[in-house]
Structures are given as C-alpha cells and as structure tokens.
Motif scaffolding. Structure first.
Motif, PDB file in Angstrom:
ATOM      1  N   GLU A   1       0.837  -1.209   0.000  1.00  0.00           N
ATOM      2  CA  GLU A   1       0.000   0.000   0.000  1.00  0.00           C
ATOM      3  C   GLU A   1       0.870   1.257   0.000  1.00  0.00           C
ATOM      4  O   GLU A   1       0.587   2.229  -0.703  1.00  0.00           O
ATOM      5  CB  GLU A   1      -0.911  -0.011   1.225  1.00  0.00           C
ATOM      6  N   LEU A   2       1.954   1.221   0.780  1.00  0.00           N
ATOM      7  CA  LEU A   2       2.845   2.377   0.876  1.00  0.00           C
ATOM      8  C   LEU A   2       3.785   2.481  -0.324  1.00  0.00           C
ATOM      9  O   LEU A   2       4.197   3.576  -0.700  1.00  0.00           O
ATOM     10  CB  LEU A   2       3.657   2.295   2.173  1.00  0.00           C
ATOM     11  N   ASN A   3       4.124   1.323  -0.907  1.00  0.00           N
ATOM     12  CA  ASN A   3       5.017   1.314  -2.074  1.00  0.00           C
ATOM     13  C   ASN A   3       4.576   0.207  -3.020  1.00  0.00           C
ATOM     14  O   ASN A   3       5.019  -0.944  -2.892  1.00  0.00           O
ATOM     15  CB  ASN A   3       6.466   1.099  -1.646  1.00  0.00           C
ATOM     16  N   PRO A   4       3.702   0.515  -3.976  1.00  0.00           N
ATOM     17  CA  PRO A   4       3.180  -0.504  -4.895  1.00  0.00           C
ATOM     18  C   PRO A   4       4.244  -1.158  -5.774  1.00  0.00           C
ATOM     19  O   PRO A   4       3.955  -2.150  -6.448  1.00  0.00           O
ATOM     20  CB  PRO A   4       2.185   0.284  -5.757  1.00  0.00           C
ATOM     21  N   LYS A   5       5.465  -0.637  -5.762  1.00  0.00           N
ATOM     22  CA  LYS A   5       6.544  -1.220  -6.564  1.00  0.00           C
ATOM     23  C   LYS A   5       7.523  -2.030  -5.712  1.00  0.00           C
ATOM     24  O   LYS A   5       8.636  -2.331  -6.159  1.00  0.00           O
ATOM     25  CB  LYS A   5       7.284  -0.119  -7.314  1.00  0.00           C
ATOM     26  N   ASP A   6       7.111  -2.407  -4.515  1.00  0.00           N
ATOM     27  CA  ASP A   6       7.961  -3.195  -3.622  1.00  0.00           C
ATOM     28  C   ASP A   6       7.886  -4.669  -4.027  1.00  0.00           C
ATOM     29  O   ASP A   6       7.037  -5.426  -3.550  1.00  0.00           O
ATOM     30  CB  ASP A   6       7.515  -3.010  -2.170  1.00  0.00           C
ATOM     31  N   ALA A   7       8.789  -5.081  -4.910  1.00  0.00           N
ATOM     32  CA  ALA A   7       8.765  -6.447  -5.445  1.00  0.00           C
ATOM     33  C   ALA A   7       8.971  -7.488  -4.356  1.00  0.00           C
ATOM     34  O   ALA A   7       8.372  -8.571  -4.388  1.00  0.00           O
ATOM     35  CB  ALA A   7       9.833  -6.593  -6.527  1.00  0.00           C
ATOM     36  N   MET A   8       9.814  -7.168  -3.369  1.00  0.00           N
ATOM     37  CA  MET A   8      10.092  -8.140  -2.309  1.00  0.00           C
ATOM     38  C   MET A   8       8.861  -8.378  -1.444  1.00  0.00           C
ATOM     39  O   MET A   8       8.631  -9.502  -0.973  1.00  0.00           O
ATOM     40  CB  MET A   8      11.255  -7.649  -1.448  1.00  0.00           C
ATOM     41  N   ALA A   9       8.050  -7.341  -1.238  1.00  0.00           N
ATOM     42  CA  ALA A   9       6.826  -7.511  -0.447  1.00  0.00           C
ATOM     43  C   ALA A   9       5.853  -8.445  -1.164  1.00  0.00           C
ATOM     44  O   ALA A   9       5.206  -9.289  -0.538  1.00  0.00           O
ATOM     45  CB  ALA A   9       6.175  -6.157  -0.181  1.00  0.00           C
ATOM     46  N   TYR A  10       5.753  -8.306  -2.496  1.00  0.00           N
ATOM     47  CA  TYR A  10       4.915  -9.233  -3.267  1.00  0.00           C
ATOM     48  C   TYR A  10       5.443 -10.665  -3.143  1.00  0.00           C
ATOM     49  O   TYR A  10       4.672 -11.623  -3.018  1.00  0.00           O
ATOM     50  CB  TYR A  10       4.886  -8.826  -4.742  1.00  0.00           C
ATOM     51  N   THR A  11       6.768 -10.808  -3.163  1.00  0.00           N
ATOM     52  CA  THR A  11       7.366 -12.144  -3.077  1.00  0.00           C
ATOM     53  C   THR A  11       7.125 -12.771  -1.714  1.00  0.00           C
ATOM     54  O   THR A  11       6.784 -13.958  -1.612  1.00  0.00           O
ATOM     55  CB  THR A  11       8.881 -12.057  -3.357  1.00  0.00           C
ATOM     56  N   THR A  12       7.307 -11.983  -0.661  1.00  0.00           N
ATOM     57  CA  THR A  12       7.050 -12.502   0.687  1.00  0.00           C
ATOM     58  C   THR A  12       5.589 -12.908   0.828  1.00  0.00           C
ATOM     59  O   THR A  12       5.276 -13.969   1.384  1.00  0.00           O
ATOM     60  CB  THR A  12       7.406 -11.452   1.748  1.00  0.00           C
ATOM     61  N   ARG A  13       4.698 -12.081   0.303  1.00  0.00           N
ATOM     62  CA  ARG A  13       3.270 -12.417   0.389  1.00  0.00           C
ATOM     63  C   ARG A  13       2.967 -13.669  -0.424  1.00  0.00           C
ATOM     64  O   ARG A  13       2.115 -14.484  -0.032  1.00  0.00           O
ATOM     65  CB  ARG A  13       2.411 -11.240  -0.080  1.00  0.00           C
ATOM     66  N   ALA A  14       3.668 -13.852  -1.539  1.00  0.00           N
ATOM     67  CA  ALA A  14       3.504 -15.084  -2.317  1.00  0.00           C
ATOM     68  C   ALA A  14       3.907 -16.299  -1.488  1.00  0.00           C
ATOM     69  O   ALA A  14       3.238 -17.338  -1.516  1.00  0.00           O
ATOM     70  CB  ALA A  14       4.338 -15.015  -3.592  1.00  0.00           C
ATOM     71  N   GLY A  15       5.013 -16.166  -0.740  1.00  0.00           N
ATOM     72  CA  GLY A  15       5.444 -17.262   0.127  1.00  0.00           C
ATOM     73  C   GLY A  15       4.422 -17.574   1.200  1.00  0.00           C
ATOM     74  O   GLY A  15       4.155 -18.742   1.506  1.00  0.00           O
ATOM     75  N   VAL A  16       3.831 -16.529   1.771  1.00  0.00           N
ATOM     76  CA  VAL A  16       2.782 -16.713   2.780  1.00  0.00           C
ATOM     77  C   VAL A  16       1.588 -17.437   2.168  1.00  0.00           C
ATOM     78  O   VAL A  16       1.070 -18.411   2.732  1.00  0.00           O
ATOM     79  CB  VAL A  16       2.345 -15.351   3.354  1.00  0.00           C
ATOM     80  N   LYS A  17       1.158 -16.973   1.010  1.00  0.00           N
ATOM     81  CA  LYS A  17      -0.005 -17.582   0.357  1.00  0.00           C
ATOM     82  C   LYS A  17       0.274 -19.026  -0.035  1.00  0.00           C
ATOM     83  O   LYS A  17      -0.618 -19.885   0.042  1.00  0.00           O
ATOM     84  CB  LYS A  17      -0.408 -16.752  -0.864  1.00  0.00           C
ATOM     85  N   PHE A  18       1.513 -19.312  -0.434  1.00  0.00           N
ATOM     86  CA  PHE A  18       1.868 -20.697  -0.750  1.00  0.00           C
ATOM     87  C   PHE A  18       1.732 -21.572   0.491  1.00  0.00           C
ATOM     88  O   PHE A  18       1.162 -22.666   0.432  1.00  0.00           O
ATOM     89  CB  PHE A  18       3.294 -20.775  -1.295  1.00  0.00           C
ATOM     90  N   GLN A  19       2.256 -21.097   1.619  1.00  0.00           N
ATOM     91  CA  GLN A  19       2.168 -21.878   2.853  1.00  0.00           C
ATOM     92  C   GLN A  19       0.724 -22.090   3.280  1.00  0.00           C
ATOM     93  O   GLN A  19       0.390 -23.114   3.886  1.00  0.00           O
ATOM     94  CB  GLN A  19       2.947 -21.178   3.971  1.00  0.00           C
ATOM     95  N   LEU A  20      -0.144 -21.139   2.952  1.00  0.00           N
ATOM     96  CA  LEU A  20      -1.563 -21.249   3.295  1.00  0.00           C
ATOM     97  C   LEU A  20      -2.366 -21.941   2.191  1.00  0.00           C
ATOM     98  O   LEU A  20      -3.593 -21.976   2.244  1.00  0.00           O
ATOM     99  CB  LEU A  20      -2.136 -19.854   3.577  1.00  0.00           C
TER     100      LEU A  20
END
Length: 275
Positions: free
Chosen positions: A85-104
């Motif tokens: 939300e604060l930085n829509p171009k934060d690629a690492m945040a998208y990647t971390t969230r992808a890892g979270v979603k994978f685990q879930l």
C-alpha cells in the motif's frame, strides 16, 4: 561494525536523532538481527521503526519477512499488504506475500503475486522459486520447469531447485531430464533420501531395474537413519516389487522388512497413538 553499532545505539538511547533518523536506525538494527536469524529481535526493531515513522514501508516489508520466518503467516500477510500500500513497486513484499499464500495453500494467489514481483524485478530469484512450487501444486508441471531453471541459472548450487525441477520434469514426461536433475541434487547433497527415492522411480519408468533397486535401497537406509519409518517402508515395498528382490537379495529383503516392522512398532508416534 562494532563502532557503527555503538554510534547507532548511543543515538537511539540519547535521542540525538529525529523520528525519521531513529526509524532508519531501528530498521538497520532489525536487518542485522534478521541476518543473524534473531527473528523476534528483528521484529521488535522493525516495530520500533514503525512507531517512529508510521508510513515506513520498508520496515513493514522487513517485519513481514521476519514474521514469515517464525511462521506467523497472518501477521506477515498484513505487513505485506501495508508495505505494498505504501510502495506498490515493492517487489520483495509481493514475493514474501507469495510465500505466505503458498504456505496457506492459496496457490493461484501466490502465482499472481509472483507474476507482479517478477514484472517489477525480473532478477528476483525467490519469486521464480515460489511460482514454480505453486505451479507444481496445481499440477502445471511443464510451466514449473522454466521457473526452477531461472533459479538454477542464478544459483547453480541450490540443491533443492534441482530436486524440484526433477519432480516437475518427471511429471512432464521428461524422465531422463528428471534423472539428470536428481543426479545434480545428490552431487550437492548426498544425504537427500527423497532424491534417491524419486530417481529410483524414474529409473523404473525407463526399465532400469537394477539402478532403481539400488536407489530405493539407498533411500531406505537414509530414511531408517532419520527414523522416517513410513517412508522407509514405502522404499522397502518398492524394492520388494523388483525382480532383484527374489533373484539376488531375498535374504536381505526379509531382514529389511522385519527391521521396518520392529522400528515402526517401537516408534514414539505409534506409542502415543495407542495411548
């Protein structure tokens, strides 16, 4: 580094820095704790950084990574959302969230986050890795292969990437390619029992009965050492199905089957269930 730590700590304790500077100092401290695998300490520092500067996107993203390491997936997801939300171009945040979603087990959403991360940063290896894993879970094996290839291209010493690509190739019908990847995996980590087990399946698929038998035997030995008795018994069962079990290794097979029964009967897990 020690002098840098001293200067930073003095600045924080005596209040020499303004709120923005204090936030950066706490964030630097959090990164150091994270790199030392002190994840709770890192979380504490990133939380302090956010308290100093509520819209500090980097601190949210870093805290998300620390939460993820501690398997606190809900908090990690929330911090990723805030970082994006604060930085829509934060690629690492998208990647971390992808890892979270994978685990879930939200595999399709994980792939969407990986797609966005790669769009923002095509060199982000971890995004390719998570996308490959998620595609495998969705049984889209041919699509998973090039993702693991990207990971291997960036880090040719990551044994797990060869293993996962081997799985994807096997189910894509590239049996020989799978064997080659399992070979590379075992060259980097000769104690990885699953690679022997799967390579045995690949050899059996190609009619290489002797190679398959010895791979399963090696896998069984490793599973036994680790106390993984269900997997040990699966490997022994595959060995028993081989013609070599009767032709050359009949007596050995009897001992291995009995050993599996004894260890399974005495395993703490089984005792706990019986009680």
């Amino acid at each position: 580094m020690l002098l840098q730590n001293w200067v930073r700590n003095v600045g924080l304790s005596l209040g020499f820095a303004n709120s923005s500077e204090r936030a950066k100092l706490y964030c630097e401290s959090g990164i150091e704790h994270y790199e030392q695998k002190q994840y709770q300490e890192a979380i504490n520092d990133f939380t302090q950084a956010i308290a100093c500067q509520i819209k500090f996107g980097e601190a949210y993203g870093n805290r998300a990574r620390a939460y993820f390491k501690l398997k606190r997936h809900g908090q990690a997801w929330q911090d990723c959302d805030r970082a994006i939300e604060l930085n829509p171009k934060d690629a690492m945040a998208y990647t971390t969230r992808a890892g979270v979603k994978f685990q879930l087990r939200n595999y399709r959403q994980a792939i969407e986050d990986c797609d966005r991360a790669i769009e923002l940063n095509p060199r982000l290896t971890k995004a390719y890795y998570y996308r490959g894993l998620a595609l495998c879970q969705l049984k889209q094996y041919p699509a998973a292969v090039p993702n693991f290839s990207k990971v291997i291209q960036a880090n040719p010493y990551l044994s797990q990437a060869y293993y996962n690509r081997g799985v994807a190739k096997f189910y894509s019908g590239d049996i020989q390619g799978a064997i080659e990847d399992y070979n590379n995996n075992l060259a980097l980590d000769s104690s990885y029992a699953n690679a022997y087990y799967n390579r045995g399946l690949a050899h059996a698929k190609l009619g290489n009965k002797r190679q398959a038998f010895f791979d399963w035997r090696h896998a069984a030995d490793l599973f036994l050492r680790k106390g993984e008795m269900p997997l040990y018994n699966k490997a022994v069962k595959l060995m028993a199905s081989s013609p070599l079990a009767k032709q050359e290794f009949h007596e050995e097979m009897g001992h291995m089957i009995q050993r599996g029964r004894e260890n399974l009967d005495n395993s703490p897990m089984l005792s706990k269930v019986v009680r």
